[in-house]
Design an enzyme around this catalytic site. Structure first.
Site, PDB file in Angstrom:
ATOM      1  CG  HIS A  94      29.591 -25.036 -13.181  1.00 60.29           C
ATOM      2  ND1 HIS A  94      30.600 -25.563 -14.559  1.00 60.29           N
ATOM      3  CD2 HIS A  94      28.776 -24.769 -13.245  1.00 60.29           C
ATOM      4  CE1 HIS A  94      29.492 -24.179 -15.063  1.00 60.29           C
ATOM      5  NE2 HIS A  94      28.644 -24.174 -14.266  1.00 60.29           N
ATOM      6  CG  ASN A 167      29.305 -21.272 -18.332  1.00 57.72           C
ATOM      7  OD1 ASN A 167      29.049 -22.066 -17.996  1.00 57.72           O
ATOM      8  ND2 ASN A 167      27.407 -20.866 -18.211  1.00 57.72           N
ATOM      9  CE1 TYR A 381      29.979 -19.376  -9.623  1.00 53.38           C
ATOM     10  CE2 TYR A 381      28.902 -17.508  -8.984  1.00 53.38           C
ATOM     11  CZ  TYR A 381      29.365 -18.705 -10.841  1.00 53.38           C
ATOM     12  OH  TYR A 381      28.764 -18.744 -11.453  1.00 53.38           O
TER      13      TYR A 381
HETATM   14  C1  HEM Z   1      26.046 -16.084 -16.678  1.00 59.59           C
HETATM   15  C2  HEM Z   1      25.910 -17.353 -16.030  1.00 59.59           C
HETATM   16  C3  HEM Z   1      26.861 -18.431 -14.788  1.00 59.59           C
HETATM   17  C4  HEM Z   1      28.009 -18.718 -15.475  1.00 59.59           C
HETATM   18  C5  HEM Z   1      28.877 -18.427 -16.538  1.00 59.59           C
HETATM   19  C6  HEM Z   1      28.788 -20.016 -14.919  1.00 59.59           C
HETATM   20  C7  HEM Z   1      29.916 -20.055 -14.463  1.00 59.59           C
HETATM   21  C8  HEM Z   1      29.586 -21.162 -13.269  1.00 59.59           C
HETATM   22  C9  HEM Z   1      31.605 -22.005 -13.090  1.00 59.59           C
HETATM   23  C10 HEM Z   1      32.323 -22.033 -14.485  1.00 59.59           C
HETATM   24  C11 HEM Z   1      31.144 -22.203 -12.580  1.00 59.59           C
HETATM   25  C12 HEM Z   1      32.140 -23.511 -11.741  1.00 59.59           C
HETATM   26  C13 HEM Z   1      32.991 -22.501 -11.468  1.00 59.59           C
HETATM   27  C14 HEM Z   1      34.712 -23.536 -11.060  1.00 59.59           C
HETATM   28  O1  HEM Z   1      34.842 -24.321 -11.836  1.00 59.59           O
HETATM   29  O2  HEM Z   1      34.378 -24.438  -9.920  1.00 59.59           O
HETATM   30  C15 HEM Z   1      30.376 -22.366 -12.032  1.00 59.59           C
HETATM   31  C16 HEM Z   1      29.894 -22.825 -10.045  1.00 59.59           C
HETATM   32  C17 HEM Z   1      28.300 -22.488  -9.216  1.00 59.59           C
HETATM   33  N1  HEM Z   1      27.599 -20.906 -10.158  1.00 59.59           N
HETATM   34 FE1  HEM Z   1      27.777 -20.697 -11.677  1.00 59.59          FE
HETATM   35  N2  HEM Z   1      27.274 -19.627 -13.716  1.00 59.59           N
HETATM   36  C18 HEM Z   1      26.925 -18.835 -14.107  1.00 59.59           C
HETATM   37  C19 HEM Z   1      25.508 -18.320 -13.446  1.00 59.59           C
HETATM   38  C20 HEM Z   1      24.587 -19.002 -12.193  1.00 59.59           C
HETATM   39  C21 HEM Z   1      24.596 -17.945 -10.995  1.00 59.59           C
HETATM   40  C22 HEM Z   1      23.091 -17.124 -11.618  1.00 59.59           C
HETATM   41  C23 HEM Z   1      24.528 -18.612 -10.126  1.00 59.59           C
HETATM   42  C24 HEM Z   1      23.627 -18.720  -9.082  1.00 59.59           C
HETATM   43  C25 HEM Z   1      22.866 -17.137  -9.006  1.00 59.59           C
HETATM   44  C26 HEM Z   1      25.728 -19.094  -9.906  1.00 59.59           C
HETATM   45  C27 HEM Z   1      26.060 -19.640  -8.810  1.00 59.59           C
HETATM   46  C28 HEM Z   1      27.009 -21.325  -9.103  1.00 59.59           C
HETATM   47  C29 HEM Z   1      27.348 -21.941  -7.687  1.00 59.59           C
HETATM   48  C30 HEM Z   1      26.576 -22.310  -6.116  1.00 59.59           C
HETATM   49  C31 HEM Z   1      28.549 -22.594  -8.371  1.00 59.59           C
HETATM   50  C32 HEM Z   1      29.182 -23.409  -7.200  1.00 59.59           C
HETATM   51  C33 HEM Z   1      30.836 -22.999  -6.690  1.00 59.59           C
HETATM   52  C34 HEM Z   1      31.493 -24.041  -5.537  1.00 59.59           C
HETATM   53  O3  HEM Z   1      31.087 -24.933  -5.581  1.00 59.59           O
HETATM   54  O4  HEM Z   1      32.767 -23.259  -5.791  1.00 59.59           O
HETATM   55  N3  HEM Z   1      25.903 -18.961 -11.375  1.00 59.59           N
HETATM   56  N4  HEM Z   1      29.213 -21.918 -12.426  1.00 59.59           N
END
Ligand code: HEM
Length: 719
Positions: A94, A167, A381
């Site tokens: 993202h 999402n 996160y």
């Molecule tokens: C239903 C599944 C998921 C959805 C809907 C989702 C949604 C999102 C969204 C919207 C962001 C962006 C946030 C922003 O705008 O700053 C994000 C970032 C991120 N997501 Fe997910 N994600 C999912 C699954 C996962 C999983 C399973 C992991 C790890 C185990 C993960 C790890 C991360 C990480 C590390 C970031 C970057 C956050 C940052 O640097 O601030 N996500 N995710």
């Protein structure tokens, strides 16, 4: 020679300024002709970070006019030092996003189902920050990549920050967070070559997916038009996981969160997406920015799917499995409030880049479920944000700071902005009341829902997660014919970019468990010499699942053209009556008119009035508009006929099934663009002002899908 370079009187020359005029700008220039602008009037003194006023920001300090730079130039050093450290790591996923502000307004008290403070009072407004994003591409990638869109909402409630990190798709690729690093490695650039970015059309992605059958439902969604939205304003948001609401009596209700756009859903077609990426890689962010700047604030409604343990038990799938939905037809969506986005950020970096969302940020009255994907996210996160923002104090950054009182004994660390005062930095302590600092709050504080959990410690995937194909099939059969065609086309396109035949074949083996027609379509598109057998399925596909019409975009059109944009191609001599009638009809609908002309300066209309253009023809292709109007004059058409971009303007609008309004003079362009005589029912003659209103009313259907099969046929015939 030496004389030429000897400084006249270096001291004098350094301070000498001459006046110069650059069109509207009166400026002062220095010895080398460089521009100097001085403080005064509204312009404050330029200073260093230490507050020292700066006399000259155009020249570094040097020994003689042509000599080396002096190390003691603290202003120059500080300026470069800061510049050198401007970048922070981009998000691992993202990375490309766009953030805006607004508020959530609660329609009614939900006290019976949750004690969350923001839902207690009808009309309560909670400030929010929303960041939309793509997942796979790097920060500088283009907006129209075929990709899931992030829809992350931070609600600054009176009892702390609550983030719904969702999402625009209600399911996910994987069931257990332990697979997230593999998924993300597979989708991003291949490690040896560093490309392709922002696309799934490559071997590593499909290799991983074809060995991960739990992804098949998500595959149907990502190959559908959902991953090429027309705008952030026209897409859904989903919290994906099952969460809990907990009321004051401690009763729990399961809940899934939905954001429903008031403007309705809309996507573009793939060929259009590819071209938009070239014409305007910032298409989505520009769209949202412009809408908010114009006061056309986008809105969504918060929808809840509420259900109890008993429903969870009898539902055909496991509610803890993030690869499954609960169809709206089974658990209807209750709309409980609206999200209004009404303010752009003041500074992109400060807010959009530094905002830190996390699923772990919840408030009293809301709780997690045991979904193993959610549990993993709750760790990930916070962990990644320490790396990205560089300090455990990122909650001190205004965009992340709660808007309610915050008291704790956490201290120090990089960039600490809010430091505790007084002596007590631990508890329990025996300092006098007031001096002892904050204390626990059993009454108001967050209590985890005491869900009963017991069992042996195991690494195991629950058998209740093993049905990988039934909902993929349900999604596919719920689409219109045209949407099904788009899914087949997308799969054929993506798999055609996969170099290894074995991977392509493996994917077709999975598709056979979803829909034989789809599998055959793709196999034909790939020209597979042999049809594989279906992939062995952990559970057979439940073919009896009913269609869920709510899953189709085309079946749920907004029946309005509000918030959309018509591109009008005009030339000198454009008929002013028709032009004004079109403008009025669009204004009435709440839609926009953008003018495209041979020159950006504009054109002179038939009544002598001047119409300014927003785009020069080459910068305003029809892919940037929802519908087009061709309004050349008899003389003007001659100019357009010489312009290949004018031909493309019409050919693309027609091929992308857009509604086309035209005046008689435009007809030669139809022929040039390969459009059949007078087009079809999606091409509307604008012979008088009343036709303009009818044209806009027709545009409410958004696209003339009936044209699609014909266009495909024409393309196949090479016409
Ligand atoms: C239903 C599944 C998921 C959805 C809907 C989702 C949604 C999102 C969204 C919207 C962001 C962006 C946030 C922003 O705008 O700053 C994000 C970032 C991120 N997501 Fe997910 N994600 C999912 C699954 C996962 C999983 C399973 C992991 C790890 C185990 C993960 C790890 C991360 C990480 C590390 C970031 C970057 C956050 C940052 O640097 O601030 N996500 N995710």
């Amino acid at each position: 020679m030496a004389k030429k370079h000897t400084t006249r009187s270096t001291k004098d020359a350094a301070n000498e300024r001459k006046a110069a005029q650059y069109a509207d700008q009166s400026v002062m220039t220095g010895a080398g002709g460089e521009v100097h602008q001085s403080a005064g009037g509204d312009a404050p003194d330029l200073t260093t970070q230490q507050g020292i006023p700066v006399a000259d920001d155009q020249n570094s300090l040097r020994i003689g006019a042509r000599g080396p730079t002096a190390l003691e130039d603290f202003h120059f050093r500080e300026k470069l030092f800061h510049f050198d450290h401007e970048r922070i790591p981009e998000r691992v996923v993202h990375a490309r996003g766009f953030g805006v502000r607004g508020y959530f307004e609660n329609y009614e008290s939900l006290a019976d189902i949750t004690k969350a403070d923001l839902f207690q009072r009808a009309g309560e407004k909670t400030p929010v920050f929303v960041r939309f994003s793509t997942v796979a591409g790097n920060k500088g990638s283009a907006d129209l990549a075929r990709d899931v869109r992030g829809f992350a909402v931070k609600l600054y409630t009176k009892e702390g920050n609550w983030d719904i990190v969702g999402n625009n798709i209600p399911v996910f690729f994987i069931q257990d967070a332990i697979k997230f690093p593999d998924l993300v490695h597979a989708v991003k650039q291949e490690p040896d070559r560093g490309f392709p970015q922002a696309q799934t059309a490559h071997d590593n992605f499909w290799d991983f997916i074809s060995l991960t059958p739990e992804s098949m439902h998500m595959v149907m969604w990502i190959m559908s038009d959902r991953t090429i939205p027309r705008s952030f304003r026209f897409m859904d948001g989903f919290g994906v996981h099952t969460f809990r609401f907990v009321n004051a009596e401690g009763k729990s209700t399961f809940v899934k969160f939905h954001w429903k756009p008031k403007l309705g859903l809309q996507s573009v077609v793939w060929n259009e997406a590819v071209k938009i990426n070239g014409a305007d890689p910032d298409f989505h962010r520009r769209d949202l920015w412009n809408a908010i700047q114009m006061g056309d604030y986008p809105e969504w409604e918060l929808g809840l799917q509420l259900f109890d343990e008993e429903f969870a038990e009898r539902f055909a799938f496991d509610v803890l499995d993030a690869t499954k939905i609960i169809p709206e037809e089974e658990v209807p969506i209750r709309r409980v409030g609206r999200l209004v986005l009404d303010r752009c950020v003041d500074n992109f970096f400060a807010e959009t880049e530094q905002v830190a969302f996390g699923t772990l940020n919840i408030v009293p009255g809301i709780d997690f479920s045991d979904d193993p994907l959610l549990q993993g996210r709750n760790f990930s996160y916070l962990d990644t944000q320490l790396k990205r923002l560089g300090s455990p104090n990122f909650t001190h950054i205004p965009v992340n700071a709660p808007k309610c009182p915050v008291h704790h004994f956490q201290q120090d660390g990089h960039m600490a902005m809010h430091n505790p005062t007084g002596r007590a930095n631990y508890e329990p302590n025996s300092w006098d009341e007031g001096a002892g600092g904050p204390r626990e709050s059993p009454a108001k504080g967050f209590h985890s829902y005491p869900a009963a959990v017991e069992g042996p410690k195991l690494r195991i995937r629950s058998e209740s997660f093993a049905d990988h194909y039934s909902q993929a099939r349900q999604f596919y059969i719920s689409q219109t014919e045209s949407e099904q065609q788009h899914i087949a086309d997308a799969l054929t396109f993506e798999l055609s970019k996969v170099e290894r035949l074995a991977i392509r074949t493996r994917m077709v083996a999975h598709l056979l468990n979803i829909d034989r027609g789809l599998a055959e379509h793709v196999a034909h598109g790939l020209r597979l010499k042999e049809m594989p057998g279906p992939a062995d399925a952990a559970r057979p596909t439940q073919e009896h699942l009913q269609k869920s019409p709510a899953l189709s975009i085309q079946l749920n059109g907004p029946a309005s053209f509000k918030g959309r944009k018509v591109g009008a191609l005009v030339t000198d001599g454009v008929d002013s009556t028709t032009f004004q009638a079109l403008r009025t009809a669009l204004e009435k609908e709440g839609a926009l008119l953008e003018i495209i002309a041979p020159h950006v300066g504009g054109v002179e209309a038939s009544d002598g009035s001047w119409i300014e253009a927003a785009q020069q023809l080459r910068g305003g292709p029809s892919v940037l508009y929802d519908a087009v109007a061709l309004l050349p004059s008899e003389d003007g058409i001659e100019i357009l006929m010489q312009e290949p971009t004018a031909r493309d303007f019409v050919a693309d609008a027609f091929a992308h099934c857009k509604f086309i309004g035209y005046v008689e003079a435009a007809l030669p362009l139809f022929a040039k663009a390969g459009v059949p005589d007078h087009g079809d029912d999606g091409c509307i003659a604008l012979e008088g002002p009343e036709d303009c209103a009818a044209f806009v009313a027709t545009c409410r259907q958004l696209r003339f899908w009936a044209r699609e099969a014909g266009v495909r046929h024409m393309a196949q015939q090479g016409s």
